[in-house]
Design a protein around this motif. Structure first.
Motif, PDB file in Angstrom:
ATOM      1  N   MET A  31       0.808  -1.219   0.000  1.00 43.66           N
ATOM      2  CA  MET A  31       0.000   0.000   0.000  1.00 43.66           C
ATOM      3  C   MET A  31       0.845   1.274   0.000  1.00 43.66           C
ATOM      4  SD  MET A  31      -2.866  -0.907   2.856  1.00 43.66           S
ATOM      5  CE  MET A  31      -3.189   0.818   3.242  1.00 43.66           C
ATOM      6  N   THR A  32       1.953   1.246   0.769  1.00 44.31           N
ATOM      7  CA  THR A  32       2.660   2.500   1.034  1.00 44.31           C
ATOM      8  C   THR A  32       4.095   2.517   0.521  1.00 44.31           C
ATOM      9  OG1 THR A  32       3.533   1.751   3.157  1.00 44.31           O
ATOM     10  CG2 THR A  32       1.349   2.771   3.184  1.00 44.31           C
ATOM     11  N   GLY A  33       4.594   1.341   0.090  1.00 43.66           N
ATOM     12  CA  GLY A  33       6.003   1.284  -0.332  1.00 43.66           C
ATOM     13  C   GLY A  33       6.940   1.322   0.869  1.00 43.66           C
ATOM     14  N   LYS A 411       9.857  12.629 -13.208  1.00 41.21           N
ATOM     15  CA  LYS A 411       9.145  11.347 -13.046  1.00 41.21           C
ATOM     16  C   LYS A 411       9.500  10.700 -11.710  1.00 41.21           C
ATOM     17  CE  LYS A 411       8.450   9.607 -17.709  1.00 41.21           C
ATOM     18  NZ  LYS A 411       9.168   8.958 -18.776  1.00 41.21           N
ATOM     19  N   LEU A 412      10.809  10.629 -11.426  1.00 37.16           N
ATOM     20  CA  LEU A 412      11.256   9.955 -10.205  1.00 37.16           C
ATOM     21  C   LEU A 412      10.786  10.700  -8.956  1.00 37.16           C
ATOM     22  CD1 LEU A 412      14.880   8.860 -11.216  1.00 37.16           C
ATOM     23  CD2 LEU A 412      12.821   7.457 -11.145  1.00 37.16           C
ATOM     24  N   PHE A 418       4.558  10.285  -4.348  1.00 38.32           N
ATOM     25  CA  PHE A 418       3.201   9.732  -4.374  1.00 38.32           C
ATOM     26  C   PHE A 418       3.124   8.235  -4.639  1.00 38.32           C
ATOM     27  CE2 PHE A 418       2.853  14.183  -6.063  1.00 38.32           C
ATOM     28  CZ  PHE A 418       2.349  14.743  -4.899  1.00 38.32           C
ATOM     29  N   GLY A 419       4.278   7.597  -4.921  1.00 35.82           N
ATOM     30  CA  GLY A 419       4.216   6.180  -5.274  1.00 35.82           C
ATOM     31  C   GLY A 419       5.078   5.296  -4.390  1.00 35.82           C
ATOM     32  N   GLY A 420       5.586   5.849  -3.293  1.00 37.81           N
ATOM     33  CA  GLY A 420       6.374   5.037  -2.372  1.00 37.81           C
ATOM     34  C   GLY A 420       7.718   4.584  -2.911  1.00 37.81           C
ATOM     35  N   SER A 421       8.178   5.204  -4.001  1.00 38.96           N
ATOM     36  CA  SER A 421       9.466   4.790  -4.588  1.00 38.96           C
ATOM     37  C   SER A 421      10.620   5.442  -3.825  1.00 38.96           C
ATOM     38  CB  SER A 421       9.497   5.221  -6.057  1.00 38.96           C
ATOM     39  OG  SER A 421      10.812   5.299  -6.522  1.00 38.96           O
ATOM     40  N   MET A 422      11.823   4.890  -3.980  1.00 38.52           N
ATOM     41  CA  MET A 422      13.010   5.469  -3.342  1.00 38.52           C
ATOM     42  C   MET A 422      14.023   5.948  -4.392  1.00 38.52           C
ATOM     43  SD  MET A 422      12.352   4.849  -0.137  1.00 38.52           S
ATOM     44  CE  MET A 422      13.713   4.570   0.978  1.00 38.52           C
TER      45      MET A 422
END
Length: 536
Positions: A31-33, A411-412, A418-422
């Motif tokens: 859900m949250t990354g 993009k990153l 908003f997408g939990g990415s690192m």
């Protein structure tokens, strides 16, 4: 402690005390990354771990979430260029409510353009089309030597080219508007400025004002060409902002500057058959490998472009109006009292660019800006000193001013927010190409910078040109020749993967190509050996 400080009732779920705690942890990751605890939610909004919660507290975001204060948008992006568009579309794909504001302040000559930023409208795209036009002229000259016979004198029509270029750009502007609509991004053609930390004023070209609020902001305002600050520069000269839609052929042209914009524009104007002079204050292509830069200058001079070195203009006067008119340029030497005078139809200034950060209300919200160049210092997550305001693209201090870099960073950043990415943007191994008549592609360090970082004794240079560190890693790639962009892109991927000199030696070249030389480089610069090719 901040819970007590804010006097909030909170409900905690202790995962390590529950039988199926690890299942919850997997679900939270999805859900949250985020897999770590604490994992804080307020009114169903995910805040993050301890650091993020403390940051949200300092930022005032925690209080808004607790008070149920809502903003009109999750994200407002200021600037509709490559970075701003990439970022806003990505955020919208991640389910956020996004607004983009874009406004082109007309040039002193009154030139303006549509959505898409510098690259699309007055940068890479029209530049490459005009460079391509000039290459066709070279191809025509070569064609005769290989048996193509055509009688009539070949001449170039500026207006036909300008129309073709502008029609193509128009189709791109339209495509961007459609893409924003498709992705449900709200686009507004207005000038944005901050009036409060979470609030902007937007002014359209008729002077009508509207106000908008957002939880987060991304600055992507880019840069515009710098003028010289001398009598007659804004009145009579043009910049690259005006060149690509210039309604008449520029005629005999003086290009002021030694930036890649200066050399590219001078190069293709000469390729169209115009009389071109380039006035250079000091060195060519500052920041690029100087050995390669000087080869480019030599090649341009051999092909009829005149260079006036170590001079700076001090005034520009109009001798005659017209399309083009006639201008008189006076310049002085940087080394003596010597003066230079010359007459030209067009003077193109290309001495660098300034960040568009001065008039967007950053002082009102306390965003730190470098007073010298208007650039914005950020951390490695593109965050300014104000936690809910981020910045990307050409306005960043000490980063590349390149379209694909702004797109990647945008993009990153959206994915992290908003997408939990690192994942963060890599600002080191960035391949790029200068579209001078002899094209120049490079990736990694210039020789000067490599020596500065690693020391002369730890660097070996193979010419045409690879920079090899003591561990045999390729840390710099430089190529002068046709199709430099196409060649450099592949090597850019290899360098990103940590390619070594041995691996290049083990790669079979494609024959006959210019790029295959990188699989057989055998002469180092320090050896002083001969690098002339003699057959296969």
């Amino acid at each position: 402690s901040s819970c007590l400080e804010l006097n909030v009732e909170c409900n905690s779920v202790e995962l390590d005390l529950m039988d199926n705690g690890s299942n919850y942890q997997e679900l939270l990751l999805e859900m949250t990354g985020q897999k770590t605890v604490p994992n804080v939610f307020i009114n169903k909004t995910h805040v993050g771990g301890c650091d993020k919660t403390m940051q949200a507290h300092r930022d005032g975001l925690l209080k808004q979430l607790l008070d149920g204060e809502t903003y009109e948008y999750d994200l407002i992006v200021i600037g509709g260029g490559s970075g701003g568009l990439a970022c806003s579309k990505e955020a919208a794909l991640l389910g956020k409510n996004v607004m983009v504001l874009d406004y082109v302040v007309p040039t002193p000559k009154g030139t303006t353009w549509g959505l898409g930023g510098t690259c699309v409208n007055v940068g890479c795209i029209p530049k490459k089309l005009m460079h391509q036009t000039a290459l066709l002229s070279t191809a025509l000259q070569d064609a005769r030597k290989f048996g193509w016979e055509f009688d009539e004198a070949v001449k170039h029509n500026w207006d036909t080219m300008k129309t073709a270029v502008n029609n193509y750009i128009g189709s791109l502007n339209w495509g961007y508007r459609v893409a924003l609509q498709d992705k449900k991004v709200k686009y507004v053609n207005s000038y944005a400025e901050f009036i409060e930390p979470h609030k902007i004023k937007a002014t359209n070209k008729r002077g009508k004002e509207t106000f908008h609020t957002a939880a987060k902001f991304i600055l992507a305002t880019g840069e515009r060409p710098r003028y010289l600050g001398i009598p007659g520069d804004k009145e009579y000269c043009i910049t690259s902002d005006d060149l690509f839609s210039l309604p008449y052929c520029p005629g005999k042209t003086l290009v002021v500057g030694a930036s890649y914009v200066a050399l590219e524009c001078g190069g293709f104007l000469a390729g169209l058959g115009l009389d071109v002079t380039v006035m250079v204050r000091s060195i060519l292509l500052r920041g690029f490998d100087q050995e390669m830069a000087n080869h480019i200058g030599d090649h341009m001079e051999e092909h009829g472009i005149k260079f006036v070195r170590k001079f700076v203009p001090i005034k520009v006067e109009e001798l005659e109006k017209g399309t083009p008119g006639r201008l008189k340029v006076t310049a002085k030497s940087t080394e003596s009292d010597e003066l230079y005078e010359g007459e030209f139809n067009t003077v193109l200034i290309a001495v660098g660019r300034d960040a568009c950060t001065g008039k967007i209300g950053l002082d009102k919200v306390g965003v730190k800006v470098n007073p010298k160049n208007g650039k914005i210092p950020v951390n490695d997550e593109e965050q300014t000193n104000v936690p809910h305001i981020y910045a990307i693209g050409d306005i960043l201090e000490g980063k590349w001013e390149l379209t694909p870099v702004a797109i990647q960073a945008g993009k990153l950043l959206a994915r992290r927010l908003f997408g939990g990415s690192m994942a963060k943007c890599d600002y080191v191994n960035v391949p790029t190409t200068v579209f001078t008549p002899l094209e120049y592609g490079c990736c990694g360090h210039a020789e000067e910078r490599a020596v500065e970082l690693y020391g002369q004794e730890n660097i070996e240079v193979g010419f045409c040109k690879l920079l090899i560190s003591i561990r045999n890693r390729v840390i710099g790639f430089h190529y002068l020749g046709p199709n430099a962009g196409e060649v450099t892109q592949g090597f850019g991927a290899a360098i990103k993967c940590g390619v070594t000199k041995e691996q290049l030696d083990d790669t079979i070249g494609i024959h006959p190509t210019c790029a295959e030389i990188f699989t057989t480089l055998g002469v180092t610069k320090s050896s002083g050996g001969d690098i002339t090719q003699a057959g296969c």
